[in-house]
Write a protein that holds these residues in place. Structure first.
Motif, PDB file in Angstrom:
ATOM      1  N   GLU A 192       0.807  -1.223   0.000  1.00 36.43           N
ATOM      2  CA  GLU A 192       0.000   0.000   0.000  1.00 36.43           C
ATOM      3  C   GLU A 192       0.843   1.278   0.000  1.00 36.43           C
ATOM      4  O   GLU A 192       0.316   2.380  -0.094  1.00 36.43           O
ATOM      5  N   VAL A 193       2.170   1.143   0.072  1.00 35.58           N
ATOM      6  CA  VAL A 193       3.059   2.307   0.069  1.00 35.58           C
ATOM      7  C   VAL A 193       3.176   2.840  -1.358  1.00 35.58           C
ATOM      8  O   VAL A 193       3.422   2.088  -2.300  1.00 35.58           O
ATOM      9  N   VAL A 219       7.385   0.982   6.745  1.00 35.15           N
ATOM     10  CA  VAL A 219       6.985   0.625   5.387  1.00 35.15           C
ATOM     11  C   VAL A 219       7.442  -0.766   4.978  1.00 35.15           C
ATOM     12  O   VAL A 219       7.047  -1.265   3.929  1.00 35.15           O
ATOM     13  N   THR A 221       7.476  12.033   0.345  1.00 33.27           N
ATOM     14  CA  THR A 221       7.011  12.929   1.409  1.00 33.27           C
ATOM     15  C   THR A 221       7.807  12.696   2.686  1.00 33.27           C
ATOM     16  O   THR A 221       8.188  13.660   3.375  1.00 33.27           O
ATOM     17  N   LEU A 222       8.074  11.437   3.011  1.00 32.94           N
ATOM     18  CA  LEU A 222       8.915  11.134   4.179  1.00 32.94           C
ATOM     19  C   LEU A 222      10.297  11.756   4.030  1.00 32.94           C
ATOM     20  O   LEU A 222      10.812  12.383   4.951  1.00 32.94           O
ATOM     21  N   ASP A 272       4.945   8.578  -3.768  1.00 31.79           N
ATOM     22  CA  ASP A 272       4.820   9.907  -3.172  1.00 31.79           C
ATOM     23  C   ASP A 272       4.831   9.854  -1.647  1.00 31.79           C
ATOM     24  O   ASP A 272       5.243  10.822  -0.998  1.00 31.79           O
ATOM     25  N   ASP A 273       4.405   8.729  -1.059  1.00 30.57           N
ATOM     26  CA  ASP A 273       4.511   8.566   0.393  1.00 30.57           C
ATOM     27  C   ASP A 273       5.980   8.602   0.808  1.00 30.57           C
ATOM     28  O   ASP A 273       6.351   9.284   1.768  1.00 30.57           O
TER      29      ASP A 273
END
Length: 185
Positions: free
Chosen positions: A148-149, A183, A156-157, A152-153
């Motif tokens: 599900e990662v 993650v 962003t981190l 853009d996740d």
């Protein structure tokens, strides 16, 4: 009449361009990406109109200032893509985070181009995102990353950690490792 490529720039245009980039690089390293355009022009010894002819926007100037750093990171992403997919993505994210934390203004420059839909692959952000997606795809294929990662996740981190830990690579590394634990499957 056929031409053989773009017309070469005049020597004074090239000299001004190089001086503007060199000056902006120094000022951004000292003061960050929000450095005044007028200060860049003044310290480069040119007028504001000359600066704006070379760089019609702050984003254009930042892209040029950070292009070499991002190109080096892109090449590193390519190298990591040839290795172990279980470690390639996490090594990439760590090196990207450390580079962004150590290079004042880089994170702001990358974020400034995040919404560039005209030429996403050509922008600094586009090059970073493409490398991230490539390494992510490989990590997902061997179940080294939660499905599900999203790319853009992860970016962003990296952005958040780089901004918080600017100038402190040890803190950036520690924070990223904590975040990456969330993650992994």
């Amino acid at each position: 009449m056929a031409t053989s490529g773009p017309r070469p720039q005049r020597a004074d245009w090239q000299r001004n361009h190089e001086q503007l980039v060199a000056t902006a690089t120094k000022l951004i390293a000292r003061s960050g990406a929000q450095v005044s355009f007028e200060e860049v022009a003044r310290r480069a010894g040119v007028g504001s109109a000359t600066l704006h002819r070379h760089f019609p926007s702050r984003r254009a100037l930042l892209e040029e200032v950070f292009h070499d750093v991002v190109e080096r990171l892109r090449r590193r992403g390519d190298e990591l893509s040839a290795g172990d997919p279980r470690t390639g993505l996490f090594t990439w994210l760590e090196e990207l985070t450390i580079s962004a934390a150590e290079t004042r203004g880089l994170t702001v420059a990358l974020e400034a181009c995040a919404d560039d839909v005209a030429s996403p692959g050509d922008s600094c952000h586009g090059m970073v995102r493409e490398a991230t997606v490539s390494l992510m795809d490989r990590a997902l294929a061997v179940d080294a990353l939660r499905p599900e990662v999203a790319p853009d996740d992860l970016l962003t981190l990296v952005t958040a950690i780089s901004l918080v830990a600017e100038g402190d690579s040890a803190a950036a590394r520690r924070l990223l490792r904590l975040a990456l634990d969330g993650v992994r499957p």
